[in-house]
Design an enzyme around this catalytic site. Structure first.
Site, PDB file in Angstrom:
ATOM      1  N   LYS A 180       0.848  -1.204   0.000  1.00 44.68           N
ATOM      2  CA  LYS A 180       0.000   0.000   0.000  1.00 44.68           C
ATOM      3  C   LYS A 180       0.876   1.244   0.000  1.00 44.68           C
ATOM      4  CE  LYS A 180      -3.349   2.550   2.908  1.00 44.68           C
ATOM      5  NZ  LYS A 180      -4.255   2.510   4.088  1.00 44.68           N
ATOM      6  N   ASP A 219      -2.643  10.136   3.875  1.00 44.05           N
ATOM      7  CA  ASP A 219      -4.052   9.760   3.985  1.00 44.05           C
ATOM      8  C   ASP A 219      -4.790  10.794   4.817  1.00 44.05           C
ATOM      9  OD1 ASP A 219      -6.488   8.527   4.101  1.00 44.05           O
ATOM     10  OD2 ASP A 219      -5.836   6.828   5.346  1.00 44.05           O
ATOM     11  N   LYS A 251     -10.201  12.834   8.152  1.00 43.22           N
ATOM     12  CA  LYS A 251      -9.770  12.406   9.476  1.00 43.22           C
ATOM     13  C   LYS A 251      -9.670  13.624  10.397  1.00 43.22           C
ATOM     14  CE  LYS A 251      -6.711   8.530   8.134  1.00 43.22           C
ATOM     15  NZ  LYS A 251      -7.334   7.407   8.863  1.00 43.22           N
ATOM     16  N   ASP A 288       1.429   6.175   5.727  1.00 34.46           N
ATOM     17  CA  ASP A 288       0.442   5.265   5.133  1.00 34.46           C
ATOM     18  C   ASP A 288       0.970   4.601   3.854  1.00 34.46           C
ATOM     19  OD1 ASP A 288      -1.964   4.018   5.594  1.00 34.46           O
ATOM     20  OD2 ASP A 288      -3.161   5.494   4.499  1.00 34.46           O
ATOM     21  N   ASP A 334     -12.247   7.076   3.691  1.00 34.27           N
ATOM     22  CA  ASP A 334     -11.039   6.806   4.482  1.00 34.27           C
ATOM     23  C   ASP A 334     -10.644   5.325   4.423  1.00 34.27           C
ATOM     24  OD1 ASP A 334      -8.911   7.362   6.077  1.00 34.27           O
ATOM     25  OD2 ASP A 334     -10.074   7.642   7.932  1.00 34.27           O
ATOM     26  N   GLU A 354      -9.528   3.763   1.947  1.00 33.04           N
ATOM     27  CA  GLU A 354      -8.994   3.891   0.589  1.00 33.04           C
ATOM     28  C   GLU A 354      -7.961   2.815   0.262  1.00 33.04           C
ATOM     29  OE1 GLU A 354      -7.760   5.395   3.142  1.00 33.04           O
ATOM     30  OE2 GLU A 354      -5.639   4.956   2.850  1.00 33.04           O
ATOM     31  N   ARG A 390      -7.805  -0.443   0.800  1.00 31.93           N
ATOM     32  CA  ARG A 390      -8.329  -1.671   0.182  1.00 31.93           C
ATOM     33  C   ARG A 390      -8.746  -1.412  -1.261  1.00 31.93           C
ATOM     34  NH1 ARG A 390     -12.677  -2.201   4.854  1.00 31.93           N
ATOM     35  NH2 ARG A 390     -11.035  -0.976   5.856  1.00 31.93           N
TER      36      ARG A 390
HETATM   37  N1  BES Z   1      -4.430   4.273   6.869  1.00 35.39           N
HETATM   38  C1  BES Z   1      -5.613   4.014   7.616  1.00 35.39           C
HETATM   39  C2  BES Z   1      -5.424   2.947   8.675  1.00 35.39           C
HETATM   40  C3  BES Z   1      -4.535   3.279   9.823  1.00 35.39           C
HETATM   41  C4  BES Z   1      -4.913   4.243  10.749  1.00 35.39           C
HETATM   42  C5  BES Z   1      -3.394   2.559  10.020  1.00 35.39           C
HETATM   43  C6  BES Z   1      -4.111   4.496  11.833  1.00 35.39           C
HETATM   44  C7  BES Z   1      -2.603   2.808  11.090  1.00 35.39           C
HETATM   45  C8  BES Z   1      -2.954   3.787  11.996  1.00 35.39           C
HETATM   46  C9  BES Z   1      -6.715   3.523   6.694  1.00 35.39           C
HETATM   47  O1  BES Z   1      -6.730   4.047   5.429  1.00 35.39           O
HETATM   48  C10 BES Z   1      -8.005   3.912   7.357  1.00 35.39           C
HETATM   49  O2  BES Z   1      -8.228   5.077   7.498  1.00 35.39           O
HETATM   50  N2  BES Z   1      -8.792   2.909   7.748  1.00 35.39           N
HETATM   51  C11 BES Z   1     -10.023   3.150   8.404  1.00 35.39           C
HETATM   52  C12 BES Z   1     -11.030   2.215   7.787  1.00 35.39           C
HETATM   53  C13 BES Z   1     -12.441   2.488   8.189  1.00 35.39           C
HETATM   54  C14 BES Z   1     -12.894   3.835   7.655  1.00 35.39           C
HETATM   55  C15 BES Z   1     -13.326   1.375   7.665  1.00 35.39           C
HETATM   56  C16 BES Z   1      -9.845   2.837   9.883  1.00 35.39           C
HETATM   57  O3  BES Z   1      -9.143   1.881  10.217  1.00 35.39           O
HETATM   58  O4  BES Z   1     -10.374   3.598  10.686  1.00 35.39           O
HETATM   59 ZN    ZN Z   2      -4.943   4.658   4.690  1.00 34.41          ZN
HETATM   60 MN    MN Z   3      -7.738   5.884   5.283  1.00 37.72          MN
END
Ligand code: BES
Ligand code: ZN
Ligand code: MN
Length: 456
Positions: A221, A226, A233, A244, A305, A307, A309
């Site tokens: 990834k 992000d 966020k 990220d 958010d 994104e 996947r």
């Molecule tokens: N990059 C983030 C995941 C992340 C956040 C990794 C903090 C490490 C630390 C990812 O893109 C994300 O924002 N995921 C969301 C998914 C949700 C909206 C379904 C999450 O984990 O909150």
């Molecule tokens: Zn992310």
């Molecule tokens: Mn995200």
């Protein structure tokens, strides 16, 4: 910065590593006790010679029962005075490779924006340890850390591409990049949709090394920043999001390790990196949008958010078209993985028991731990919204790391086996061998497991 050992020399001072409570070297006399030396982990006792100079040192390892707390005990020896040191003996119960690697990993500093610190102590490579191999491993890890630590202002998708090109050139690997509108022409709609709001074009980086043997494809990834997109966020959650692209950085570090250690021989390796910035602009993709993927599955965007996947899905489809023997995704995919296992222990998903066990066991053996979690079929309905084939962000968010992994698995068909690592890529508090900041996770586990998981 290049990790290295000191040249072997008789002038190097001896360092004794001692378990708490074990007898000290005979000639140390009463000096260590008089200094209060108790063998606590990292406790150092300098030994004077008759002229008041330095003739060696003791360093504590703590108690054997606490040894599992310390991944890289020898990294603590960076607190020794400047000069050349050698291990006087190998302590029982510790792996010399792990000790020596810990020393190298402890050399890391991120020096891009602030001068390098003054030269610290140096260590002669312990006997029986393959110094060149450890340099290759630590060098790959340093690349990963540098890339993660570099902020988005200097590491957008374009500069991530430049870093990938530089590495590919160094390794004699082939590289192709599909960029901007070409992503639409060549059918990577999700990568384009996620990345199109950024001032820097989204792209798919594709590196290949070797042309015969079993095929391993790593998909990392590469979200260079992000923001969360329109589902923005909050500030506190966005602060660290330069990391990220930790999956991409770890994939490049692993490629470097594989090539420079010689372990890539007899393999076909491919590294795919969807490199994008998840940004906010008038043309940003929106909550509720239904996007078609390269695979043909439609995806309802219930949260911009989620994104990672999305961009991985198109890259995985592309990877699977070639039917690699093993496909591995490395991604800072979910906050839920941190809630479950914390920053140090990334979830590992794999339906093939032998592959999962080999990676997990290898990771434990080399100080790159992972913990297996299930692709739980019972949660499949959660990623099916009804109005489209897939939902990128199931309501409620329960089992968030698992549902993200299930989403990815939908795009892995074609690969012989599939493994996914939901990594964190960041060391929140400094630990021996792992200064605060970017850190690779999973690369050394995969490297060590390779002989078991891909039979040449
Ligand atoms: N990059 C983030 C995941 C992340 C956040 C990794 C903090 C490490 C630390 C990812 O893109 C994300 O924002 N995921 C969301 C998914 C949700 C909206 C379904 C999450 O984990 O909150
Ligand atoms: Zn992310
Ligand atoms: Mn995200």
């Amino acid at each position: 910065m290049t990790p290295d050992f000191a040249p072997a020399s008789d002038a190097a001072l001896p360092l004794w590593l001692v378990w708490a409570g074990d007898p000290l070297p005979d000639d140390a006399g009463g000096w260590p006790a008089a200094c209060g030396f108790a063998g606590k982990a990292g406790q150092i006792c300098l030994l004077p010679d008759a002229e008041g100079g330095l003739r060696g040192a003791l360093m504590g390892l703590g108690s054997r029962t606490d040894a599992a707390r310390d991944r890289f005990p020898l990294a603590r020896a960076h607190a020794l005075p400047q000069g050349d040191w050698r291990l006087a003996a190998l302590p029982d119960g510790l792996d010399p490779d792990r000790l020596a690697l810990g020393w190298l990993l402890g050399q890391y500093r991120f020096t891009r924006y602030k001068g390098a610190p003054s030269q610290g102590p140096r260590l002669v490579c312990p006997e029986g340890v393959d110094a060149a191999r450890l340099r290759a491993i630590a060098g790959g890890e340093f690349l990963t850390r540098d890339l993660i630590n570099t902020p988005a202002s200097d590491l957008g998708p374009d500069r991530l591409e430049a870093a990938a090109r530089a590495l590919a050139n160094d390794l004699g690997a082939r590289i192709e990049v599909i960029c901007g509108a070409q992503l639409l022409k060549q059918n990577f709609p999700l990568i384009h949709a996620v990345g199109r709001a950024s001032a820097i074009e989204p792209r798919l980086i594709d590196i290949r090394l070797g042309d015969s043997g079993p095929m391993l494809t790593i998909v990392g990834k590469g979200v260079c920043f992000d923001t969360g997109g329109l589902n923005l966020k909050p500030g506190a959650s966005m602060g660290l999001m330069k990391k990220d692209m930790g999956g991409a950085a770890t994939a490049l570090g692993l490629l470097s390790m594989l090539a420079r250690s010689g372990d890539a021989a007899g393999l076909r390796l491919r590294v795919l990196i969807p490199a994008v910035e998840n940004s906010v602009a008038g043309n940003a993709f929106r909550p509720g949008d239904i996007l078609s993927s390269r695979k043909g599955l439609s995806v309802e965007v219930n949260n911009t958010d989620a994104e990672g996947r999305l961009v991985l899905a198109d890259a995985m489809t592309y990877a699977a078209e070639e039917e690699p023997d093993l496909m591995i995704t490395l991604a800072t995919l979910t906050g839920a993985a941190r809630v479950a296992l914390g920053p140090d222990l990334p979830p590992l998903y794999c339906d093939d028991d032998a592959t999962a066990t080999a990676i997990q066991d290898a990771g434990m053996a080399v100080g790159d731990p992972l913990w297996r979690m299930p692709f739980w079929d019972g949660y499949e309905p959660q990623i099916e919204p009804g109005i489209a084939d897939l939902d990128n962000a199931p309501a409620g968010g329960m089992a968030g790391s698992i549902t993200a992994a299930l989403f990815l698995r939908r795009f892995a068909q074609g690969a012989g086996r599939y493994a996914h690592l939901d990594i964190y890529g960041w060391q929140p508090v400094a630990a021996p061998g792992r200064p605060k900041g970017g850190v690779g996770q999973g690369a050394r586990a995969i490297l060590a497991a390779l002989p078991q998981i891909l039979v040449r």
